[in-house]
Design a protein around this motif. Structure first.
Motif, PDB file in Angstrom:
ATOM      1  N   SER A  33      52.860  25.309  30.570  1.00  0.00           N
ATOM      2  CA  SER A  33      52.487  26.350  31.515  1.00  0.00           C
ATOM      3  C   SER A  33      51.233  26.000  32.323  1.00  0.00           C
ATOM      4  CB  SER A  33      52.254  27.652  30.761  1.00  0.00           C
ATOM      5  OG  SER A  33      51.200  27.472  29.832  1.00  0.00           O
ATOM      6  N   GLU A  34      50.621  24.848  32.083  1.00  0.00           N
ATOM      7  CA  GLU A  34      49.424  24.467  32.844  1.00  0.00           C
ATOM      8  C   GLU A  34      49.734  24.335  34.338  1.00  0.00           C
ATOM      9  OE1 GLU A  34      46.558  21.962  29.840  1.00  0.00           O
ATOM     10  OE2 GLU A  34      48.130  20.854  30.876  1.00  0.00           O
ATOM     11  N   VAL A  35      50.930  23.886  34.662  1.00  0.00           N
ATOM     12  CA  VAL A  35      51.306  23.717  36.072  1.00  0.00           C
ATOM     13  C   VAL A  35      51.318  25.072  36.781  1.00  0.00           C
ATOM     14  CG1 VAL A  35      53.090  22.927  37.658  1.00  0.00           C
ATOM     15  CG2 VAL A  35      52.636  21.652  35.575  1.00  0.00           C
ATOM     16  N   LYS A  36      51.897  26.073  36.143  1.00  0.00           N
ATOM     17  CA  LYS A  36      51.926  27.413  36.747  1.00  0.00           C
ATOM     18  C   LYS A  36      50.529  27.991  36.889  1.00  0.00           C
ATOM     19  CE  LYS A  36      56.549  28.753  35.409  1.00  0.00           C
ATOM     20  NZ  LYS A  36      57.392  29.742  34.765  1.00  0.00           N
ATOM     21  N   SER A  37      49.691  27.728  35.904  1.00  0.00           N
ATOM     22  CA  SER A  37      48.323  28.224  35.968  1.00  0.00           C
ATOM     23  C   SER A  37      47.556  27.541  37.103  1.00  0.00           C
ATOM     24  CB  SER A  37      47.624  27.988  34.636  1.00  0.00           C
ATOM     25  OG  SER A  37      46.329  28.502  34.661  1.00  0.00           O
ATOM     26  N   VAL A  38      47.745  26.230  37.270  1.00  0.00           N
ATOM     27  CA  VAL A  38      47.074  25.497  38.351  1.00  0.00           C
ATOM     28  C   VAL A  38      47.572  25.980  39.703  1.00  0.00           C
ATOM     29  CG1 VAL A  38      46.857  23.232  39.436  1.00  0.00           C
ATOM     30  CG2 VAL A  38      46.516  23.458  36.990  1.00  0.00           C
ATOM     31  N   ARG A  39      48.873  26.186  39.833  1.00  0.00           N
ATOM     32  CA  ARG A  39      49.434  26.672  41.097  1.00  0.00           C
ATOM     33  C   ARG A  39      48.867  28.032  41.487  1.00  0.00           C
ATOM     34  NH1 ARG A  39      54.190  24.287  43.131  1.00  0.00           N
ATOM     35  NH2 ARG A  39      54.934  22.615  41.796  1.00  0.00           N
ATOM     36  N   SER A  40      48.539  28.860  40.502  1.00  0.00           N
ATOM     37  CA  SER A  40      47.985  30.172  40.801  1.00  0.00           C
ATOM     38  C   SER A  40      46.471  30.146  40.961  1.00  0.00           C
ATOM     39  CB  SER A  40      48.382  31.175  39.710  1.00  0.00           C
ATOM     40  OG  SER A  40      47.772  30.817  38.491  1.00  0.00           O
ATOM     41  N   GLY A  41      45.866  28.945  40.906  1.00  0.00           N
ATOM     42  CA  GLY A  41      44.433  28.825  41.148  1.00  0.00           C
ATOM     43  C   GLY A  41      43.570  28.930  39.911  1.00  0.00           C
ATOM     44  N   GLY A  42      44.136  28.770  38.746  1.00  0.00           N
ATOM     45  CA  GLY A  42      43.386  28.921  37.500  1.00  0.00           C
ATOM     46  C   GLY A  42      42.777  27.631  36.998  1.00  0.00           C
ATOM     47  N   ILE A  43      42.133  26.860  37.869  1.00  0.00           N
ATOM     48  CA  ILE A  43      41.517  25.598  37.467  1.00  0.00           C
ATOM     49  C   ILE A  43      40.104  25.523  38.029  1.00  0.00           C
ATOM     50  CG2 ILE A  43      42.526  24.357  39.427  1.00  0.00           C
ATOM     51  CD1 ILE A  43      42.633  21.871  37.599  1.00  0.00           C
ATOM     52  N   SER A  44      39.213  24.888  37.269  1.00  0.00           N
ATOM     53  CA  SER A  44      37.843  24.669  37.712  1.00  0.00           C
ATOM     54  C   SER A  44      37.446  23.238  37.364  1.00  0.00           C
ATOM     55  CB  SER A  44      36.892  25.647  37.024  1.00  0.00           C
ATOM     56  OG  SER A  44      35.561  25.319  37.337  1.00  0.00           O
ATOM     57  N   ILE A  45      36.935  22.493  38.347  1.00  0.00           N
ATOM     58  CA  ILE A  45      36.512  21.105  38.120  1.00  0.00           C
ATOM     59  C   ILE A  45      35.015  20.928  38.360  1.00  0.00           C
ATOM     60  CG2 ILE A  45      38.755  20.063  38.570  1.00  0.00           C
ATOM     61  CD1 ILE A  45      37.729  19.418  41.406  1.00  0.00           C
ATOM     62  N   ASN A  46      34.261  22.027  38.351  1.00  0.00           N
ATOM     63  CA  ASN A  46      32.829  21.946  38.642  1.00  0.00           C
ATOM     64  C   ASN A  46      32.074  21.112  37.617  1.00  0.00           C
ATOM     65  OD1 ASN A  46      33.113  23.468  40.933  1.00  0.00           O
ATOM     66  ND2 ASN A  46      32.694  25.391  39.888  1.00  0.00           N
ATOM     67  N   ASP A  47      32.415  21.215  36.341  1.00  0.00           N
ATOM     68  CA  ASP A  47      31.728  20.469  35.292  1.00  0.00           C
ATOM     69  C   ASP A  47      32.522  19.257  34.831  1.00  0.00           C
ATOM     70  OD1 ASP A  47      29.685  22.330  35.327  1.00  0.00           O
ATOM     71  OD2 ASP A  47      30.665  23.597  33.822  1.00  0.00           O
ATOM     72  N   ALA A  48      33.601  18.933  35.507  1.00  0.00           N
ATOM     73  CA  ALA A  48      34.492  17.863  35.070  1.00  0.00           C
ATOM     74  C   ALA A  48      33.990  16.491  35.506  1.00  0.00           C
ATOM     75  CB  ALA A  48      35.890  18.102  35.630  1.00  0.00           C
ATOM     76  N   TYR A  63      38.556  22.787  33.335  1.00  0.00           N
ATOM     77  CA  TYR A  63      39.027  24.031  32.728  1.00  0.00           C
ATOM     78  C   TYR A  63      40.283  24.514  33.438  1.00  0.00           C
ATOM     79  CZ  TYR A  63      39.231  28.898  31.318  1.00  0.00           C
ATOM     80  OH  TYR A  63      39.656  30.110  30.847  1.00  0.00           O
ATOM     81  N   ILE A  64      41.360  24.685  32.671  1.00  0.00           N
ATOM     82  CA  ILE A  64      42.589  25.297  33.185  1.00  0.00           C
ATOM     83  C   ILE A  64      42.833  26.565  32.380  1.00  0.00           C
ATOM     84  CG2 ILE A  64      45.070  25.067  33.489  1.00  0.00           C
ATOM     85  CD1 ILE A  64      44.685  22.126  33.982  1.00  0.00           C
ATOM     86  N   LYS A  65      42.808  27.686  33.073  1.00  0.00           N
ATOM     87  CA  LYS A  65      42.981  28.993  32.447  1.00  0.00           C
ATOM     88  C   LYS A  65      44.375  29.083  31.826  1.00  0.00           C
ATOM     89  CE  LYS A  65      43.764  32.592  35.042  1.00  0.00           C
ATOM     90  NZ  LYS A  65      43.634  33.676  36.013  1.00  0.00           N
ATOM     91  N   PRO A  66      44.483  29.630  30.618  1.00  0.00           N
ATOM     92  CA  PRO A  66      45.817  29.802  30.012  1.00  0.00           C
ATOM     93  C   PRO A  66      46.678  30.735  30.874  1.00  0.00           C
ATOM     94  CG  PRO A  66      44.090  30.190  28.390  1.00  0.00           C
ATOM     95  CD  PRO A  66      43.412  30.057  29.721  1.00  0.00           C
ATOM     96  N   TYR A  67      47.933  30.391  31.022  1.00  0.00           N
ATOM     97  CA  TYR A  67      48.861  31.200  31.818  1.00  0.00           C
ATOM     98  C   TYR A  67      49.153  32.500  31.072  1.00  0.00           C
ATOM     99  CZ  TYR A  67      52.749  32.163  34.949  1.00  0.00           C
ATOM    100  OH  TYR A  67      53.593  32.728  35.871  1.00  0.00           O
TER     101      TYR A  67
END
Length: 151
Positions: A33-48, A63-67
């Protein structure tokens, strides 16, 4: 064939904190479900950041928010994710990272033709006086544009 690009997330501080010398487009290995979460904008790469290990490239601390609509399989939010590159690109990156002071950072995450892509950059950290110089140049250019517009 058109290239439909939709930017999902970008690292705004990257260009402020680093000199970016080169960029690469990579794929990313996501689970369930990470793909669906990323598509909906649930990712942050600020500290990556990106690291090389045993001839492979990994995106760490992203950080990828759980779907919300899944309950069966929930991968860890900040797990290491493999970035997909050709061998010759990995060799080129590893040679650049060996040079003192260079590092790899993610710049943005976007959808390209339905696939999730990550743009990474070869970066060298800015010193405080470099950041001040850039801000001074921006201010001078802004004032010059205002004066030219006023004539």
């Amino acid at each position: 064939m058109s290239c439909a690009i939709k930017i999902i997330c970008s690292n705004k501080k990257a260009y402020h904190n680093y000199f970016i010398s080169d960029t690469y487009e990579t794929g990313i290995q996501l689970l369930g479900s990470e793909v669906k979460s990323v598509r909906s904008g649930g990712i942050s790469i600020n500290d990556a950041f990106v690291s090389l290990k045993n001839g492979e490239v990994f995106l760490k601390n992203a950080y990828i928010k759980p779907y919300e609509k899944t309950s069966v399989f929930l991968p860890k939010e900040t797990r290491n994710r493999k970035l997909l590159l050709h061998d010759y690109e990995i060799d080129k990156l590893s040679k650049q990272v060996v040079v003192k002071g260079f590092s790899l950072i993610p710049l943005k995450v976007y959808l390209k033709n339905g696939l999730v892509k990550v743009e990474i950059g070869i970066a060298k950290g800015k010193k405080l006086y470099d950041k001040r110089e850039v801000l001074k140049q921006k201010t001078l250019n802004r004032q010059l544009d205002r004066e030219l517009k006023g004539c």
